[in-house]
Design an enzyme around this catalytic site. Structure first.
Site, short mmCIF file in Angstrom:
data_model
loop_
_atom_site.label_atom_id
_atom_site.label_comp_id
_atom_site.label_asym_id
_atom_site.label_seq_id
_atom_site.Cartn_x
_atom_site.Cartn_y
_atom_site.Cartn_z
N GLY A 29 -14.71 -33.23 -61.22
CA GLY A 29 -14.64 -31.97 -60.48
C GLY A 29 -13.54 -31.07 -60.99
O GLY A 29 -12.76 -31.44 -61.88
N SER A 30 -13.48 -29.87 -60.40
CA SER A 30 -12.55 -28.86 -60.91
C SER A 30 -11.09 -29.17 -60.56
O SER A 30 -10.19 -28.73 -61.27
CB SER A 30 -12.95 -27.48 -60.37
N ASP A 83 -9.15 -38.68 -57.66
CA ASP A 83 -10.45 -38.00 -57.57
C ASP A 83 -10.35 -36.87 -56.54
O ASP A 83 -9.42 -36.82 -55.74
CB ASP A 83 -11.51 -39.04 -57.13
N ASP A 86 -14.99 -33.05 -51.30
CA ASP A 86 -15.56 -31.79 -50.79
C ASP A 86 -15.15 -31.53 -49.35
O ASP A 86 -15.05 -30.39 -48.93
CB ASP A 86 -17.09 -31.85 -50.91
N GLU A 105 -18.38 -42.52 -58.90
CA GLU A 105 -17.07 -42.36 -58.24
C GLU A 105 -16.84 -43.49 -57.23
O GLU A 105 -15.73 -44.01 -57.12
CB GLU A 105 -17.00 -41.00 -57.54
C1 5RP Z 1 -17.87 -34.84 -57.70
C2 5RP Z 1 -16.94 -34.87 -56.54
C3 5RP Z 1 -15.77 -33.93 -56.62
O1 5RP Z 1 -14.62 -34.68 -56.60
C4 5RP Z 1 -15.84 -32.99 -55.46
O2 5RP Z 1 -17.09 -32.30 -55.52
C5 5RP Z 1 -14.70 -31.98 -55.49
O3 5RP Z 1 -14.85 -31.13 -56.58
P1 5RP Z 1 -13.90 -29.88 -56.82
O4 5RP Z 1 -12.54 -30.43 -57.08
O5 5RP Z 1 -14.52 -29.16 -57.97
O6 5RP Z 1 -13.94 -29.03 -55.55
O7 5RP Z 1 -17.09 -35.58 -55.60
O8 5RP Z 1 -19.00 -35.65 -57.46
#
Ligand code: 5RP
Length: 226
Positions: A29-30, A83, A86, A105
Site C-alpha cells: 500500500g501507499s 503493514d 484501511d 498479508e
Molecule cells: C493492501 C492493504 C493496505 O495496507 C491498505 O489498503 C492500506 O493502504 P494505503 O496505505 O495505501 O492506504 O491492506 O491490501
C-alpha cells in the site's frame, strides 16, 4: 500536513519499531511504500535486514531498493511485519485489503512475532465497517456463486480495475462486502471464512501489536488495551 506527508511520517516512524537486524515482513500500500523506502535507506547504510514481501508490488519496490528478499514458500523467521490498514477501530481491529493483498498479508502477519500497523488519522473509526467494505479474496472457480452467498452479509461489489475485474497476485477475484458497522469482527470473520470459495477476508482481529497513527500533531503510538 498532507495525507502523503502523514503517511511518510508513519512509515519512517515504523523503522524505530524494528530490531537492529533480522527478517522483516513488508506490507502493501501507499503508506507501507514509505516504510519500504526508509528500510531501503537503512539497508543502503549497512543495516542487515531481509524482507518478506506481501505482494508483487512490494517485492518490486524492495528489489529496486536493494533490500534482500526471501522466497515465497516460507517458513520464515519474521521478527516484525510493518503493514498498512484501511480502517482501525478503538480495539485496534483492522480492515485490510484495499490493495487486494489481504491473503498474503494475513499469512505473513500470522508468521510474524510482532505486527506494526501504520496509518494516517483518516483510517480511524469507532466501529469497523463504518467507512470501509470488507474485501474478500474469492477463489476463481465459481466466484460468482461464492459472491451470491456473500450477499447474505451485505452489499457485494466486484473489485474492478481498468474496466475489468481486478485479480489478486494469486489470480483470484476480490469482492468487497459493504456490511455497515460490524458488531463483532471476529464473528463476522469466522462466518465469512465458512463460505466455500472464500480464500481469505480482510478482517484482522487481534493482529496488531502496535498501531502508529500519523497526523498534524505527529505520530501517536497505540497498543491494544490489556
Ligand atoms: C493492501 C492493504 C493496505 O495496507 C491498505 O489498503 C492500506 O493502504 P494505503 O496505505 O495505501 O492506504 O491492506 O491490501
Amino acid at each position: 500536513m498532507t495525507q502523503d506527508e502523514a503517511k511518510r511520517l508513519a512509515g519512517e516512524a515504523a523503522l524505530r519499531e524494528l530490531p537492529s537486524e533480522g527478517v522483516i515482513g513488508l506490507g502493501t500500500g501507499s503508506t507501507t511504500k514509505f516504510f519500504i523506502e526508509a528500510l531501503g535507506g537503512a539497508v543502503k547504510a549497512g543495516a542487515k535486514y531481509i524482507g518478506v514481501p506481501t505482494s508483487e508490488s512490494s517485492r518490486a519496490l524492495a528489489s529496486s531498493l536493494g533490500i534482500p528478499l526471501l522466497g515465497d514458500e516460507g517458513p520464515w523467521n519474521i521478527a516484525v511485519t510493518v503493514d498498512g490498514a484501511d480502517e482501525v477501530d478503538d480495539a485496534l481491529e483492522l480492515i485490510k485489503g484495499g490493495g487486494g493483498a489481504q491473503t498474503r498479508e494475513k499469512i505473513i502477519n500470522f508468521a510474524s512475532r510482532r505486527n506494526v500497523i501504520i496509518v494516517d488519522e483518516s483510517k480511524l473509526s469507532s466501529r469497523l465497517g463504518e467507512r470501509w467494505a470488507v474485501p474478500i479474496e474469492v477463489l476463481h472457480f465459481a466466484h460468482a456463486q461464492t459472491a451470491k452467498q456473500l450477499a447474505a452479509f451485505g452489499t457485494v461489489s466486484t473489485r474492478m480495475r481498468d474496466g475489468a475485474p481486478r485479480l489478486t497476485d494469486s489470480g483470484n477475484f476480490i469482492y468487497d462486502v459493504a456490511t455497515g458497522p460490524i458488531a463483532s469482527p471476529r464473528t463476522l470473520d469466522a462466518a465469512l471464512r465458512n463460505v466455500p470459495g472464500v480464500v481469505e477476508t480482510g478482517l484482522f482481529c487481534g493482529r496488531a501489536n502496535v498501531v502508529l497513527v500519523a497526523g498534524v500533531s505527529g505520530v501517536r503510538r497505540l497498543v491494544p488495551k490489556a
